[in-house]
Design a protein around this motif. Sequence first.
Motif, short mmCIF file in Angstrom:
data_model
loop_
_atom_site.label_atom_id
_atom_site.label_comp_id
_atom_site.label_asym_id
_atom_site.label_seq_id
_atom_site.Cartn_x
_atom_site.Cartn_y
_atom_site.Cartn_z
N ALA A 56 0.83 -1.21 0.00
CA ALA A 56 0.00 0.00 0.00
C ALA A 56 0.86 1.25 0.00
CB ALA A 56 -0.93 -0.01 1.21
N ALA A 57 1.98 1.25 0.72
CA ALA A 57 2.85 2.43 0.76
C ALA A 57 3.42 2.72 -0.63
CB ALA A 57 3.97 2.21 1.77
N ALA A 58 3.85 1.67 -1.33
CA ALA A 58 4.40 1.88 -2.68
C ALA A 58 3.33 2.39 -3.63
CB ALA A 58 5.00 0.57 -3.19
N ALA A 59 2.13 1.81 -3.52
CA ALA A 59 1.05 2.27 -4.41
C ALA A 59 0.64 3.69 -4.08
CB ALA A 59 -0.15 1.33 -4.28
N ASN A 60 0.57 4.03 -2.78
CA ASN A 60 0.22 5.41 -2.39
C ASN A 60 1.24 6.40 -2.92
OD1 ASN A 60 -2.10 4.67 -1.01
ND2 ASN A 60 -1.03 4.38 0.93
N ASP A 61 2.52 6.02 -2.84
CA ASP A 61 3.56 6.93 -3.34
C ASP A 61 3.42 7.15 -4.85
OD1 ASP A 61 6.75 6.81 -4.45
OD2 ASP A 61 6.23 8.35 -2.99
N TYR A 62 3.17 6.07 -5.58
CA TYR A 62 3.00 6.21 -7.05
C TYR A 62 1.78 7.07 -7.39
CZ TYR A 62 1.29 4.95 -11.65
OH TYR A 62 0.79 5.01 -12.91
N LEU A 63 0.66 6.81 -6.70
CA LEU A 63 -0.55 7.60 -6.97
C LEU A 63 -0.37 9.05 -6.57
CD1 LEU A 63 -3.32 5.07 -5.84
CD2 LEU A 63 -2.49 5.53 -8.15
N SER A 64 0.36 9.30 -5.49
CA SER A 64 0.59 10.69 -5.06
C SER A 64 1.41 11.45 -6.10
CB SER A 64 1.30 10.70 -3.71
OG SER A 64 1.60 12.02 -3.32
N ARG A 65 2.48 10.80 -6.60
CA ARG A 65 3.29 11.46 -7.64
C ARG A 65 2.50 11.65 -8.92
NH1 ARG A 65 6.79 8.26 -9.25
NH2 ARG A 65 6.55 6.43 -7.95
N LEU A 66 1.70 10.66 -9.29
CA LEU A 66 0.88 10.79 -10.50
C LEU A 66 -0.13 11.92 -10.36
CD1 LEU A 66 0.00 9.67 -13.26
CD2 LEU A 66 -1.54 8.12 -12.04
N ASN A 67 -0.76 12.00 -9.18
CA ASN A 67 -1.76 13.06 -8.96
C ASN A 67 -1.12 14.44 -8.97
OD1 ASN A 67 -4.54 13.86 -8.11
ND2 ASN A 67 -3.44 14.62 -6.34
N ALA A 68 0.08 14.55 -8.41
CA ALA A 68 0.77 15.85 -8.42
C ALA A 68 1.15 16.26 -9.83
CB ALA A 68 2.01 15.77 -7.53
N HIS A 69 1.53 15.28 -10.64
CA HIS A 69 1.89 15.59 -12.04
C HIS A 69 0.67 15.99 -12.86
CE1 HIS A 69 3.92 15.32 -15.88
NE2 HIS A 69 2.97 14.49 -16.31
N LEU A 70 -0.46 15.32 -12.64
CA LEU A 70 -1.65 15.60 -13.44
C LEU A 70 -2.41 16.82 -12.98
CD1 LEU A 70 -3.05 11.95 -13.78
CD2 LEU A 70 -1.74 13.23 -15.47
N GLY A 71 -2.32 17.15 -11.68
CA GLY A 71 -3.08 18.29 -11.17
C GLY A 71 -4.53 17.94 -10.88
N SER A 72 -4.85 16.66 -10.70
CA SER A 72 -6.22 16.26 -10.39
C SER A 72 -6.44 16.34 -8.87
CB SER A 72 -6.46 14.83 -10.87
OG SER A 72 -5.48 13.95 -10.36
N LEU A 73 -7.72 16.14 -8.45
CA LEU A 73 -8.02 16.18 -7.02
C LEU A 73 -7.54 14.91 -6.31
CD1 LEU A 73 -11.62 17.71 -6.89
CD2 LEU A 73 -9.43 18.82 -6.39
N ALA A 74 -7.74 13.76 -6.92
CA ALA A 74 -7.34 12.52 -6.27
C ALA A 74 -7.29 11.40 -7.31
CB ALA A 74 -8.30 12.14 -5.14
#
Length: 632
Positions: A82-100
């Motif tokens: 879960a930590a690895a997936a959360n980190d990937y999703l967090s970086r992806l969300n920051a790059h895209l500029g989406s809410l979540a």
Amino acid sequence: MALRRALLALVALALVAASGYAVYQRSFAQGASSLKAASNGRLDLFASVVEARVRRLEPVPATIQLNPAVLRLLQAPGAAHAAAANDYLSRLNAHLGSLAVFVLDVRGVVLASSNAVQRDDSLRGEDVSYRPYFLEALAGRSTRHFAIGSGGYAGYFASHPIYDGPRVVGVAAIKIGLDALEQTWPMLGAPALVADANQVVILSSQPAWRYTSLAPLPTERRVDLQLAQTYDSLRLPLFPLKVELSVDEDTQEVQGLLHGDEAKVSAALGQARNRADFMVLGRSLDGMDWRVLIFTSLASVRHQALLDGVGGAVSVAFVILLALYWAQRQRIERQKLGAKRLLEQANAELEQEVGRRTQELTDANTLLRKEVAEREQTEKTLRAAQDGLVHAGKMAVLGQLAASITHELTQPLGAIRTLSGNAAEFLRRGNADAAQENLLIMARLVEQMARIIDPLKSFSRKSTACPEATDAGRVVEQALFLFQLRLRHEKVEADNRCQPGQWTVWCDANRLEQVLINLIGNALDALRDAPHKRLQITAEALPAAQPPVLAIHVQDSGKGLSETDLAHLFQPFYTTKASGAGLGLGLVICRDIAAEFQGELQAHNVPGGGACFTLTVPLWQASMHPKTPVTP
């Protein structure tokens, strides 16, 4: 005599009134048409902005399953995964500029979220199985719709199923914010709103309109929306104005009328009582089931039409008064001179002049209408051409991406299928060591597939290669191993003269193997209908080249290549295979990969029949890098 004068006066007044009314109607129609054209232009621009800002992130959920961390989390939920997936999703969300961006399991529980470290809108650990985007994706369909998420934040949700083989093991979803669209209301210059597929206002320049229903919702629909919590716990009152809408199926244009008390309409639109005159126009947003409506005031058009009508009436009155004055003068002259005949002749000439000018005016009006119709047709043709170019550009980009990924994953998937069959046979025979070796190779191929996406992102932007001292013979041996089952099935005689330990080259081992797999696969395709099927792989050093290179030849005994094939072989989307059997991108990608490690890829026919592809790879030299253990 007095009665006659009264009748003439009434006729003159009626003519003045009719002329003023006709000019008023004409001016109002022209003004409304111009205002409609301007409003439609602003609507087109606004619709383009909405589609660009909201729909550009819709394909993102389909790519989330390509990340190994997400698939591992769904296969074996746990804190580490879960930590690895959360980190990937967090970086992806920051790059895209989406809410979540978040991932759910098949029960609808959020396992990973881009906002896992935040309290608002994280959802991690929550059950959202009641959401339509989860239910649709779990059924294997991509979906998108508007909803109010946790914390009361509205957004546009897009989801896609996550597959593990043919089985759906989870759902990937993205929440796209709509706050940026609030800044686009000034471009419309009038009160406006955006309604979703349920005819509920989700965005509006008028805060009081938000989350109201343009039409009464059936009880069953309200219950469904409450169960899905699409609009949280809002009651969704009726829209304060009664609007009747009609949609043009060809142009997707929406037109409507406002009904109700004038004071109520004025208050709802924030206008003065005497200006409660509005034209309702709209657009249906392609692929979103959303509608954009704009309420454009007709006060200025009506005011200008009124001025034109008054001007027309005054002009006609002036003409009538002039005619009366002329008639009176003629009458006086007739009385003075007694020349009744001259007065009748003058009246006839006056009538002839009026008729001629009326005909000229009619001809001018006809010509003007024709020019207006031609301009409208030209504008429609231009708009249709522009829409076609935009759509073609979008489809070209999507087609290139899909084609590249499909081509590059075909060979590893085929190899995994072959190895899995071999492993099953070895296990049946009790040969656990051989089965374990096949499983290790399969694991390496899976890791290689995860890295395929980097060199396939585009032809113009490629990832940096990681060259190392590589055993060329070992790489060739591994590439041939992936085709063992096909070689035996198609009875192809394989002659490999590039054995392990002979040559050490300086390149990325995985990319070299990728090129060789493509060349060997193409050679086998060329041998499919050959009477004598022979595949030969040789290698020779070319020390005279700068830098020294190793030439690897992949030769088949097929029918060879035509002059046209040789001229266009390395052009994108050119293929010698049958329709549907090839995309024409494999050799282009292989040539680009070879160029990355300063190599080349060439093709030529050989005497006696068949084609030969020559791949040059730089030889390893001590000046390049200290020699490390040589592994493919």
